[in-house]
Write a protein that holds these residues in place. Structure first.
Motif, PDB file in Angstrom:
ATOM      1  N   TRP A   1      63.132  44.252  29.777  1.00 48.81           N
ATOM      2  CA  TRP A   1      61.985  44.214  30.678  1.00 48.81           C
ATOM      3  C   TRP A   1      62.421  43.976  32.106  1.00 48.81           C
ATOM      4  O   TRP A   1      61.937  44.597  33.038  1.00 48.81           O
ATOM      5  N   LYS A   2      63.364  43.009  32.211  1.00 47.91           N
ATOM      6  CA  LYS A   2      63.831  42.667  33.542  1.00 47.91           C
ATOM      7  C   LYS A   2      64.499  43.880  34.187  1.00 47.91           C
ATOM      8  O   LYS A   2      64.284  44.166  35.367  1.00 47.91           O
ATOM      9  N   ILE A   3      65.304  44.585  33.391  1.00 49.62           N
ATOM     10  CA  ILE A   3      65.973  45.773  33.924  1.00 49.62           C
ATOM     11  C   ILE A   3      64.947  46.791  34.399  1.00 49.62           C
ATOM     12  O   ILE A   3      65.049  47.356  35.485  1.00 49.62           O
ATOM     13  N   PHE A   4      63.902  46.950  33.577  1.00 48.52           N
ATOM     14  CA  PHE A   4      62.889  47.943  33.935  1.00 48.52           C
ATOM     15  C   PHE A   4      62.184  47.577  35.243  1.00 48.52           C
ATOM     16  O   PHE A   4      62.071  48.394  36.157  1.00 48.52           O
ATOM     17  N   PHE A   5      61.756  46.318  35.336  1.00 46.40           N
ATOM     18  CA  PHE A   5      60.963  45.943  36.514  1.00 46.40           C
ATOM     19  C   PHE A   5      61.797  45.715  37.761  1.00 46.40           C
ATOM     20  O   PHE A   5      61.350  45.946  38.869  1.00 46.40           O
ATOM     21  N   LYS A   6      63.030  45.213  37.574  1.00 48.36           N
ATOM     22  CA  LYS A   6      63.832  44.869  38.754  1.00 48.36           C
ATOM     23  C   LYS A   6      64.752  46.005  39.200  1.00 48.36           C
ATOM     24  O   LYS A   6      65.210  46.024  40.336  1.00 48.36           O
ATOM     25  N   ILE A   7      65.070  46.918  38.274  1.00 51.25           N
ATOM     26  CA  ILE A   7      66.012  47.965  38.659  1.00 51.25           C
ATOM     27  C   ILE A   7      65.390  49.357  38.585  1.00 51.25           C
ATOM     28  O   ILE A   7      65.311  50.062  39.598  1.00 51.25           O
TER      29      ILE A   7
END
Lengths: 300, 418
Positions: A205-211
């Motif tokens: 999720w973090k990868i999706f939203f932050k990157i």
């Protein structure tokens, strides 16, 4: 012989060749865009009715008329409603599906093809099919709802559901196009970023939203921009599925209003005035959007 | 060498003779069975008149054709003539009354053989500027099967407003029990047209023309008590579940799908529907109110300005198409009503009625045919009628507010179009 142009020096012949190359495209634009554009402004101050050759100058009467006409105001609201509901739904859905399709799953080609298929069907043909799907009596949609014990919906024939029905259709029709654009955007992001992030302990999720999402922002911006422009131009499906602007004019959008004034009521002046308003609206929205775009979009 | 020149000259002369055929373009706005029937007639005209070459082009449905003609007017790219809906709007305002001159100068053209109601349909400001052609009247189509199911006598279709309401109510059914009726008593596709019929039947004319400085003021008559009564009847049809709210665009589909008892609509469907339905249906006069009154609809033959040769040729075609036997042939094939009295007296027409009684019904309505002159805002007026009926049906306006709005808005639109 050399001349200066924008601080650079050119041979006169070079400039001649440039104009020559530009001429075909420029000619078309002048004849089909610029001249009509100027004419629309002129016509919006006349009472031309197409039937007669005479055009009388009547000042701002057409503008007064359309701003007093409840149908015109409703058509602006209908257009905004269409854009406001359709674009966010389209954005979320197409991005979601694009992310799903951006991985190695079985039958990938089949899925991609089937999402894209509606895009290549002509709008009129697709609209006619959907009119039948939406039929309140014999239509498949109501029959399917009936299986779940849901009482029939009147779809295009009820002011509460008519615009939503059109939105449903447009979503189905246009989704594939945006999916392809998002897919291209997603595949343009080098995997190194997400790999690095996951080594540092970032979750999916973090990868999706932050990157992924920030890197995709130019594409998102493009999709929104096109979505808004296309929403303001929507006409064909409205005209085919609800030829009179739907129940109580609930699907009468601005372009439809313009069409009715021009070709059903023969009021070119009013139609021109409404076109000018539409032009100003699109101009304003694009200007604001470009400003916002500079702020929020990363162009690497 | 001289010989060769001579031969070439002779050849050249022959070529020009061959080319001297007058070529005309002719647009028509009818398709299907009716389009075929017209095309056959035009082909025959060409074999009978080898010097005229007719390029007959289907110009799309009524609305599309009207749009193309307006564009052609603006661009000066008109055809030579055609079967055009609202034809007088495209000739009269431009001062084109050429067709009338042709007819008046032609001793063999018998204008008195046409029904008067038909000529009114070809007028602009009281002056003829077209020739009536494919004219239809609304008729009552009744589904005998559904009438029987509702306990009604299928040989006795409703003949008055009261019967129409009463019978239609009985036919409306919710067969699958989902809470909304799926079989309806009454519906119509063209609400404006049927509402105008109801108005006429309630002794309420649609518009009147008041002479004013060698011109006319067209005044709508929706502010009469009889018009309000008519709107109230409409509302009763809705309130008592005889007719569905806002499903008019589905009316034909409902009728053909065996889910509609009574369909009110154009007689030109007789030709298409006969023998093509899964159920037995009949055709009758529109149920009458205080009187029978039938507004006619359809398209007219028009003649547009061109070179004299082309106009002569186009007039020749128009005259040929409106000969009594051609009119009879077209009417028998399509269900459009004969516009000439003498067409009904032809032996082939009498024999035809023996076998096809439906057509007789439609054709006999010609006598009660009614129309008003064309005026610029007439299309707008019809849209306003559709709009107000919808508001009344959905309860957005009361009948009183609705009719008041209709009257005022129509007056405004007519004034703005002057």
């Amino acid at each position: 012989m050399k001349v200066r142009f924008r601080g650079q020096r050119f041979y006169l012949r070079e400039i001649g060749v440039a104009w020559l190359c530009l001429a075909p495209a420029l000619g078309l634009a002048v004849v089909f865009v610029f001249i009509p554009l100027v004419q629309v402004f002129f016509l919006s101050f006349t009472n031309w009715d197409l039937l007669r050759a005479t055009k009388n100058w009547i000042g701002i009467k057409n503008y007064e008329y359309i701003f007093k006409d409840p149908k015109f105001l409703q058509s602006i609201w209908n257009t905004l409603y269409f854009a406001g509901v359709k674009i966010p739904l389209d954005l979320v859905l197409s991005l979601f599906i694009a992310v799903m399709l951006d991985r190695k799953i079985k039958g990938l080609r089949f899925y991609r093809a089937s999402y894209f298929a509606p895009v290549v069907i002509p709008v009129v043909a697709a609209s006619l099919i959907w009119v039948w799907l939406f039929d309140p009596g014999l239509g498949p949609f109501n029959q399917i709802l009936g299986l779940f014990g849901i009482s029939p919906i009147r779809w295009l024939h009820d002011p509460a559901s008519s615009m939503l029905s059109i939105i449903l259709f447009s979503l189905w029709k246009g989704l594939g196009y945006d999916i392809v654009i998002f897919l291209a955007g997603l595949q343009g992001i080098p995997p190194t970023y997400s790999e690095a992030a996951s080594i540092d302990g970032a979750g999916q999720w973090k990868i999706f939203f932050k990157i992924t999402l920030p890197l995709l922002s130019p594409v998102i911006f493009f999709v929104i921009l096109m979505g808004i422009i296309n929403s303001f131009k929507i006409f064909t499906e409205i005209s085919v599925m609800t030829p009179k602007g739907g129940p109580l004019y609930s699907t009468g959008v601005i372009v439809f209003y313009i069409y009715q004034q021009a070709f059903e009521n023969y009021r070119i002046g009013r139609a021109a005035a409404a076109s000018v308003i539409l032009f100003l609206m699109i101009l304003a929205i694009t200007t604001v959007q470009r400003k916002l775009g500079r702020k929020f979009v990363d162009y690497e | 060498m001289r010989k060769l020149m001579l031969i070439l000259m002779v050849l050249l002369v022959f070529c020009t003779l061959g080319l001297s055929k007058t070529k005309i373009t002719f647009w028509y706005a009818i398709s299907g069975t009716s389009g075929e029937a017209l095309k056959t007639l035009i082909d025959r005209f060409q074999t009978e008149n080898p010097t005229i070459e007719v390029e007959a082009v289907y110009s799309g449905k009524y609305a599309d054709t009207a749009q193309k003609i307006t564009a052609a007017l603006a661009a000066n790219a008109l055809p030579n003539g055609g079967v055009i809906p609202a034809g007088p709007i495209f000739t009269g305002p431009r001062g084109n009354y050429a067709i009338l001159d042709y007819m008046l100068k032609d001793p063999t053209f018998d204008m008195s053989d046409f029904y008067d109601g038909m000529w009114d349909y070809a007028k602009y400001k009281g002056k003829i500027c077209a020739v009536p052609y494919n004219i239809s009247t609304p008729v009552l189509y009744y589904n005998k099967e559904l009438m029987e199911k509702a306990g009604l006598d299928p040989t006795k279709p409703p003949s008055t407003w009261e019967e129409l309401l009463d019978y239609a109510k009985k036919i409306t059914q919710d067969t699958n029990g989902d809470g909304t009726p799926d079989v309806w008593g009454l519906n119509m596709a063209d609400t404006a047209w049927i509402f105008k019929s109801f108005l006429l039947q309630n002794e309420n004319d649609i518009v009147k023309a008041i002479p004013k400085n060698e011109d006319y003021d067209i005044v709508p008559l929706f502010d009469q008590a009889s018009a309000l009564e008519t709107a109230e009847y409409w509302k009763t049809l809705i309130d008592e579940n005889a007719m569905p709210v806002g499903l008019h665009s589905l009316a034909e589909k409902q009728f053909l799908g065996n889910t509609l008892g009574f369909y009110l609509g154009t007689s030109s469907r007789i030709g298409t529907w006969t023998g093509n339905t899964a159920f037995d249906f009949g055709v009758g006069f529109l149920p009458k109110g205080k009187r029978l009154g039938i507004p006619i609809g359809g398209a007219v033959l028009v003649l547009f300005p061109a070179s004299k040769d082309q106009m002569d040729a186009t007039y020749q075609l128009i005259k040929w198409l409106t000969q009594p036997d051609k009119i009879a042939e077209f009417a028998m094939k399509t269900g459009y009503i004969p516009i000439r009295k003498s067409s009904l007296d032809l032996p082939e027409m009498k024999a035809f009625f023996e076998t096809k009684p439906f057509y007789k019904t439609a054709f006999e309505q010609s006598e009660y045919a009614f129309s008003y002159w064309h005026f610029d805002a007439m299309g707008t007026m019809d849209s306003l009628i559709v709009e107000v009926l919808e508001k009344i049906e959905r309860g957005v306006s009361t009948t009183k507010e609705g009719m008041k709005w209709l009257q005022e808005t129509t007056v405004e639109e007519i004034e703005a179009s002057m």
